[in-house]
Design a protein around this motif. Structure first.
Motif, PDB file in Angstrom:
ATOM      1  N   ARG A   1       0.826  -1.194   0.000  1.00 15.67           N
ATOM      2  CA  ARG A   1       0.000   0.000   0.000  1.00 15.67           C
ATOM      3  C   ARG A   1       0.869   1.257   0.000  1.00 15.67           C
ATOM      4  NH1 ARG A   1      -2.662   2.235   4.204  1.00 15.67           N
ATOM      5  NH2 ARG A   1      -1.921   0.568   5.560  1.00 15.67           N
ATOM      6  N   ARG A   2       1.929   1.235   0.839  1.00 13.08           N
ATOM      7  CA  ARG A   2       2.736   2.446   0.951  1.00 13.08           C
ATOM      8  C   ARG A   2       3.598   2.680  -0.275  1.00 13.08           C
ATOM      9  NH1 ARG A   2       5.551   1.490   6.581  1.00 13.08           N
ATOM     10  NH2 ARG A   2       6.553   3.477   6.196  1.00 13.08           N
ATOM     11  N   LEU A   3       4.091   1.625  -0.883  1.00 17.34           N
ATOM     12  CA  LEU A   3       4.989   1.787  -2.032  1.00 17.34           C
ATOM     13  C   LEU A   3       4.267   1.579  -3.350  1.00 17.34           C
ATOM     14  CD1 LEU A   3       8.076  -0.208  -0.697  1.00 17.34           C
ATOM     15  CD2 LEU A   3       7.635   2.226  -0.490  1.00 17.34           C
ATOM     16  N   ASP A   4       2.955   1.375  -3.307  1.00 18.47           N
ATOM     17  CA  ASP A   4       2.151   1.172  -4.504  1.00 18.47           C
ATOM     18  C   ASP A   4       2.673  -0.009  -5.326  1.00 18.47           C
ATOM     19  OD1 ASP A   4       0.174   1.585  -6.342  1.00 18.47           O
ATOM     20  OD2 ASP A   4       1.340   3.044  -7.499  1.00 18.47           O
ATOM     21  N   VAL A   5       2.755  -1.158  -4.673  1.00 18.59           N
ATOM     22  CA  VAL A   5       3.257  -2.360  -5.337  1.00 18.59           C
ATOM     23  C   VAL A   5       2.078  -3.259  -5.690  1.00 18.59           C
ATOM     24  CG1 VAL A   5       4.618  -4.456  -5.031  1.00 18.59           C
ATOM     25  CG2 VAL A   5       5.468  -2.297  -4.149  1.00 18.59           C
ATOM     26  N   THR A   6       2.157  -3.877  -6.846  1.00 14.44           N
ATOM     27  CA  THR A   6       1.171  -4.864  -7.275  1.00 14.44           C
ATOM     28  C   THR A   6       1.768  -6.252  -7.077  1.00 14.44           C
ATOM     29  OG1 THR A   6       0.395  -3.320  -8.918  1.00 14.44           O
ATOM     30  CG2 THR A   6      -0.207  -5.625  -9.236  1.00 14.44           C
ATOM     31  N   TYR A   7       0.989  -7.160  -6.484  1.00 12.19           N
ATOM     32  CA  TYR A   7       1.509  -8.508  -6.233  1.00 12.19           C
ATOM     33  C   TYR A   7       0.841  -9.552  -7.107  1.00 12.19           C
ATOM     34  CZ  TYR A   7       3.735  -7.272  -1.741  1.00 12.19           C
ATOM     35  OH  TYR A   7       4.519  -6.756  -0.762  1.00 12.19           O
ATOM     36  N   LEU A   8       1.649 -10.523  -7.537  1.00 13.79           N
ATOM     37  CA  LEU A   8       1.087 -11.826  -7.897  1.00 13.79           C
ATOM     38  C   LEU A   8       1.493 -12.729  -6.756  1.00 13.79           C
ATOM     39  CD1 LEU A   8      -0.315 -13.642 -10.064  1.00 13.79           C
ATOM     40  CD2 LEU A   8       1.966 -14.404 -10.646  1.00 13.79           C
ATOM     41  N   TYR A   9       0.536 -13.149  -5.955  1.00 15.01           N
ATOM     42  CA  TYR A   9       0.836 -13.871  -4.732  1.00 15.01           C
ATOM     43  C   TYR A   9       0.563 -15.349  -4.951  1.00 15.01           C
ATOM     44  CZ  TYR A   9       1.397 -14.306   0.307  1.00 15.01           C
ATOM     45  OH  TYR A   9       1.861 -14.613   1.558  1.00 15.01           O
ATOM     46  N   ILE A  10       1.646 -16.134  -5.082  1.00 13.50           N
ATOM     47  CA  ILE A  10       1.499 -17.561  -5.355  1.00 13.50           C
ATOM     48  C   ILE A  10       1.471 -18.308  -4.035  1.00 13.50           C
ATOM     49  CG2 ILE A  10       2.615 -19.553  -6.423  1.00 13.50           C
ATOM     50  CD1 ILE A  10       3.963 -17.513  -8.331  1.00 13.50           C
ATOM     51  N   THR A  11       0.478 -19.144  -3.819  1.00 15.31           N
ATOM     52  CA  THR A  11       0.419 -19.894  -2.570  1.00 15.31           C
ATOM     53  C   THR A  11      -0.410 -21.156  -2.748  1.00 15.31           C
ATOM     54  OG1 THR A  11      -0.217 -19.806  -0.243  1.00 15.31           O
ATOM     55  CG2 THR A  11      -1.570 -18.542  -1.767  1.00 15.31           C
ATOM     56  N   HIS A  12      -0.169 -22.122  -1.885  1.00 12.33           N
ATOM     57  CA  HIS A  12      -1.022 -23.307  -1.899  1.00 12.33           C
ATOM     58  C   HIS A  12      -2.040 -23.199  -0.773  1.00 12.33           C
ATOM     59  CE1 HIS A  12       1.873 -24.263   1.226  1.00 12.33           C
ATOM     60  NE2 HIS A  12       0.957 -25.062   1.719  1.00 12.33           N
ATOM     61  N   ASP A  13      -1.901 -22.158   0.058  1.00 12.50           N
ATOM     62  CA  ASP A  13      -2.696 -22.042   1.274  1.00 12.50           C
ATOM     63  C   ASP A  13      -3.808 -21.008   1.057  1.00 12.50           C
ATOM     64  OD1 ASP A  13      -3.698 -21.592   3.791  1.00 12.50           O
ATOM     65  OD2 ASP A  13      -1.755 -21.803   4.765  1.00 12.50           O
ATOM     66  N   LEU A  14      -5.033 -21.510   0.921  1.00 16.68           N
ATOM     67  CA  LEU A  14      -6.152 -20.610   0.641  1.00 16.68           C
ATOM     68  C   LEU A  14      -6.405 -19.645   1.788  1.00 16.68           C
ATOM     69  CD1 LEU A  14      -8.328 -23.246  -1.077  1.00 16.68           C
ATOM     70  CD2 LEU A  14      -8.041 -20.948  -1.990  1.00 16.68           C
ATOM     71  N   ALA A  15      -6.112 -20.093   3.024  1.00 15.79           N
ATOM     72  CA  ALA A  15      -6.361 -19.222   4.161  1.00 15.79           C
ATOM     73  C   ALA A  15      -5.427 -18.009   4.128  1.00 15.79           C
ATOM     74  CB  ALA A  15      -6.173 -20.006   5.457  1.00 15.79           C
TER      75      ALA A  15
END
Lengths: 322, 335, 360
Positions: C241-255
């Motif tokens: 939020r502070r640095l205005d970054v966009t993520y592609l967040y890869i995970t196997h954990d839905l939680a």
């Protein structure tokens, strides 16, 4: 239900390292009753796997059991000579390891490996009887008996873990220790396997110790549960009771930090700080540097592991009231 | 340093996410970066030395190497002070005091004399220096070549990798000692030349394959990918990430390389194929040429000192290598 | 644990030192600009498999097959799936660690889009300033022989940004920003002297030191303990939020994805099977695979007894998969059409919810 099948009393174990002694397990006591599924939950390095290795005496060279007893049928497994220990290991108390691939030898057929284990422990068994027993075990763990003449690399990860469970069941042990049995597996496979293990445990009525870092897994498979922190058992109670009324601040923190996909989305909290270095654990309660309720007594004296009621024990000077 | 950093830190706290590089106030660095690095290097060297010192076998090896080092250094001093050059020179000396040559050990000649009347102890000590020069030079060349090729073939792969691996296969398939014998017979090389030949043969051969397999295990580590994402080119990744993690292994195989080189030299000298005036192998060659090789224990001083020295120094480097193995391979440590 | 109980946990702390709460307003903070930062079109990555020396036909692992999606500026898109579903391959394609077999990846908004596939030389270096990656393993993703300073400064050094002194200051700033304070006490330590959580913070500092706009986070918290994990998740969303970054967040954990992502995409065998807003996907999953996945996640509440997931069999091989729906063999609601037609396209079912299934 009155007499525990496995009783751990004041177990203390250190690893000697170049930099000094690592206090991996410190004064841990718990009982496993017939038909109990005990879950041991804690973060990496909290000593939960070390306890499992203590129970089976599968310890590395530098480990020293300083005090305490592991009682199975009146025998103390910590002081038993190695040749007598062998009669208990596998036959009375078996283990399912995290990495199934390391338990199964890749150059032998899976069925033959279980037959081998059967032969070493029950000398009178004939080959035909052993094959029959393996087929029976395969059915119990949900594997096609036709698979017993295949090699481990022909199995998928979940199937391998099932075969390892079949191997652990082979000699009808009183207690099975499952050390992170599903950590390497995907969630759908994990779910199927845990259901299977629960069923087997309930049907056969043996004692089971699940070791996991995942409180959700422990919540689903165990009826009793112990929470470990930095080598000590900090809370022990019925699983439902712990989730409803956690009393140790660490248990509280663990649960409030754990995300879930069901229910309304609640806030997660962050526990400040890092787990202590067990080479040089903090004096008094080992959780006190991170604890919101810590006072001067926590930094000075080790809290006793005392029973709050008949089935709920906590090691804390200032437990959270139910 | 602490002071200057803490100002930066408080600045960044006040300014929130002020990351603009241009907005810099002047900054004094009390401790320059290179001095921090020297300190870190020194600390890790001390830690590694402590691990090495835990291994008694490694210390034994080191002690033997030091002993031979002292022997090599003592020889010119003894020649200049105590030993008369006419009697004790390892090559041209002759002991006129003895009635028969070879003479058994005596107070004047602690290890006796050889069939040509020269002092065996003097020969032994004089040769030590040659063995060190040959062994270390050959090993250094081996490891330099093998590390360069191993690191680059593991990183680039493809045709480049295939060419060097086929060359390595070829060298490994050729029996090295017969190749060396033929070459020595044709060119009659001196010690440094032999060191270069052994270094090249081993460097392009077996050692490359061992070092390359180590480099491959480094190449697949996620920090190599991280360096690529950071924008690092091939040179940066090889120099900053692969080589520093490979050098401990190179150093290890250098120790084993010394052993191999000294053995080769001894064998070639024994056949009299080298243009070397004195070495442990030549000492045995001299005894053999004069017909004392099969004389058994009666003339033991002609064979045992040189033979034992070869064995001792070779095993010493090997032992040091094994102890270093524990330093660079943490998995081998007992605790 | 209920929210009231959570409130009690808050009161366990001294009021002046409240326990940091998570999530902070990150996910509630809606994208003000809806223009896409990353646009992926028909992305494909096949790996050839060697099956014997004289094999007549070449076989391919279809690691990523015909993927199309967009990630909005300031958004966090979760990529969820089981091991081998192609989520990590997708991540590596987006940071140009590997090149696609087919398809395009565009970076930037409609006006100034650049296709990253044909970039070469200096353009790649420029690209590396805009796109970074955070790796899963905090133990292996750092060179053990480099200090924390060298690790974090590496992108600056190889890109030739700043002088030595500027870099040192910048690294110290970054360390303070990721919560490693005081930075001076961390600068010249080695990775093995830090805990897993601290190392992952260093990895975040390294990724963000060049101020990228897009970061691929490959399971950044999966190897961390629960009590450490929340702090790192908190840090990542806070910095985004502070640095205005966009993520592609890869995970196997839905939680974890629930707390880190605005939208979640579910992958199965190289295909995207479902894409929706996070809560929409968790509350109303439509694809049978997503349903099975959600039904299999253990619940940290012993009073809830879950039903077994409706799915059969195990994951088939990704080598030369069939042309029809890849989930067909394991699906309990499959019809004849699922077998006869090609793999279903990702179709919008309204409410920003896309599903690749003929049967729903």
């Amino acid at each position: 239900m009155t007499q525990p099948i496995l009783s751990v009393q004041n177990l203390t174990m250190h690893y000697a390292t170049r930099k000094g002694d690592v206090s991996a397990v410190d004064d841990v006591s718990f009982d496993v009753m017939q038909g109990d599924a005990l879950g041991l939950v804690g973060e990496s390095g909290c000593g939960k796997s070390s306890i499992a290795n203590c129970l089976l005496r599968l310890l590395p060279e530098n480990a020293r059991i300083l005090q305490g007893a592991v009682r199975l049928d009146g025998a103390n497994l910590t002081t038993l000579p190695e040749d007598q220990m062998r009669a208990y290991r596998w036959k009375r108390i078996a283990m399912v390891f995290q990495a199934a691939m390391n338990t199964l030898d890749p150059v032998y057929r899976v069925g033959d490996q279980i037959i081998e284990a059967l032969h070493t422990h029950i000398e009178t068994m004939t080959n035909a009887e052993a094959r029959e027993r393996v087929a029976e075990l395969f059915k119990i763990v949900g594997l096609d008996p036709a698979l017993m003449d295949r090699y481990p690399h022909e199995y998928s990860g979940g199937m391998r873990q099932r075969a390892v469970i079949a191997m652990a069941l082979s000699c009808n042990p009183d207690v099975i220790i499952a050390d992170e049995p599903t950590t390497a597996l995907d969630v759908i496979v994990q779910d199927k396997l845990l259901r299977e293990m629960c069923n087997i445990q309930k049907t056969l009525g043996m004692g089971m110790i699940y070791i996991s870092h995942d409180i959700a897994v422990i919540a689903e498979v165990s009826n009793r549960m112990g929470v470990m922190y930095a080598g000590r058992l900090v809370e022990l109670a019925d699983t439902a009771d712990i989730f409803a009324r956690p009393q140790h601040p660490y248990t509280y923190a663990l649960m409030s930090a754990f995300p879930s996909i069901t229910g309304p989305k609640r806030e997660l909290t962050t526990l400040p700080g890092e787990p202590p270095d067990l080479l040089n654990p903090p004096p008094g309660c080992r959780f006190h540097p991170r604890c919101p309720r810590a006072t001067s007594v926590c930094a000075r004296d080790v809290p006793a592991f005392k029973a709050m009621d008949a089935r709920h024990s906590v090691a804390c000077w200032h437990p959270v009231e139910g | 340093m602490t002071d200057s950093i803490s100002t930066t830190q408080s600045l960044s706290r006040e300014s929130g996410v002020e990351l603009d590089l241009l907005a810099r106030e002047e900054r004094i660095t009390p401790v320059p970066l290179w001095r921090v690095r020297v300190k870190l290097w020194w600390r890790s060297a001390r830690q590694n030395a402590a691990i090495f010192a835990d291994n008694k076998i490694g210390l034994l090896g080191l002690a033997i190497i030091l002993l031979f080092g002292v022997m090599a250094l003592a020889h010119p001093i003894l020649m200049a002070t105590v030993w008369d050059a006419r009697t004790y020179d390892p090559i041209t000396g002759y002991s006129f005091d003895e009635l028969r040559q070879p003479a058994p050990p005596s107070a004047r000649h602690l290890l006796g004399t050889d069939p040509l009347g020269r002092d065996v102890l003097s020969q032994l000590m004089y040769s030590t220096r040659n063995e060190f020069i040959l062994g270390l030079l050959a090993a250094l060349i081996t490891v330099t070549i093998a590390t360069t090729i191993g690191a680059t073939t593991a990183y680039f792969g493809g045709v480049y990798d295939m060419i060097f691996m086929r060359v390595a296969d070829l060298i490994i398939m050729t029996p090295a000692i017969s190749l060396l014998i033929v070459m020595c017979a044709l060119f009659n090389p001196d010690l440094p030349q032999l060191a270069v030949v052994i270094g090249i043969l081993s460097g392009f051969g077996g050692t490359t394959i061992i070092i390359k397999s180590q480099a491959l295990s480094i190449r697949v580590k996620p920090f190599i990918e991280a360096a690529k994402v950071a924008g690092g080119g091939h040179r940066h990744i090889i120099m900053t990430h692969i080589l520093p993690n490979l050098l401990p292994f190179s150093f290890l195989y250098m120790m084993f390389g010394v052993t191999a080189a000294i053995f080769s030299e001894a064998t070639l000298s024994f056949f009299g194929l080298l243009n070397v005036r004195m070495s442990w192998g030549i000492m045995i060659f001299t005894a053999q040429a004069a017909g004392y090789l099969l004389s058994g224990v009666e003339y033991w001083w002609l064979l045992i000192p040189a033979g034992a020295s070869i064995t001792l120094l070779c095993s010493a480097f090997y032992l040091v290598g094994r102890a270093l193995d524990e330093v660079v391979n943490p998995r081998l440590r007992k605790r | 644990m209920t929210n009231e109980q959570m409130g009690k946990w808050q009161t366990l702390f001294h009021p002046s030192d409240p326990c940091p709460r998570f999530p902070d307003p990150y996910l509630e903070f809606r994208m003000t600009h809806t223009d896409p930062l990353v646009t992926v079109e028909h992305l494909q990555k096949y790996y050839p498999v060697n099956q014997g020396l004289f094999a007549q036909t070449r076989h391919y692992i279809h690691a990523v097959d015909d993927l199309s999606f967009q990630i909005g500026r300031g958004e966090s898109l979760g990529l969820v799936g089981e091991s081998g579903c192609g989520k990590t391959t997708t991540g590596k394609l987006l940071v140009k660690l590997i090149d696609p077999t087919k398809g395009h990846i565009y970076l930037g908004s409609n006006g100034s889009q650049t296709d990253i596939a044909p970039l070469k030389g200096a353009a790649v270096k420029q690209f590396r300033r805009r796109v970074q990656m955070i790796f899963q393993d905090p133990y292996e993703s750092m060179n053990p022989r480099l200090t924390i300073y060298d690790t974090v400064a590496e992108p600056l050094v190889v890109q030739g940004i700043g002088t030595v002194i500027e870099r040192e200051e910048r690294v110290a700033e970054m360390l303070a920003l990721v919560g490693l304070t005081p930075p001076a006490s961390f600068l010249f330590r080695f990775p093995h002297e830090l805990s897993g959580g601290q190392r992952q913070r260093v990895a975040i500092a390294r990724a963000l030191v060049v101020q990228p706009k897009f970061v691929v986070a490959d399971e950044p918290t999966s190897m961390l303990d629960v009590s450490i994990r929340t702090g790192v998740m908190h840090l990542m969303s806070n910095l985004a939020r502070r640095l205005d970054v966009t993520y592609l967040y890869i995970t196997h954990d839905l939680a974890v994805a629930r707390y880190m992502c605005h939208r979640i995409a579910v992958m199965y065998l190289g295909k995207m099977v479902e894409l929706a807003e996070t809560e929409e996907l968790l509350q109303h999953p439509q694809h049978p695979y997503t349903k099975a996945l959600l039904a299999s996640v253990p619940v940290p509440d012993p009073s809830i007894k879950r039903q077994a997931a409706e799915i059969k069999g195990g994951i088939p091989t990704p080598i030369n998969p069939p042309a029809y729906c890849r989930f067909y063999e394991r699906c309990l609601i499959a019809t004849a059409r699922c077998r006869d037609d090609a793999h279903p396209p990702l179709a919008d079912k309204g409410n920003g919810h896309s599903v690749a299934c003929y049967a729903v």
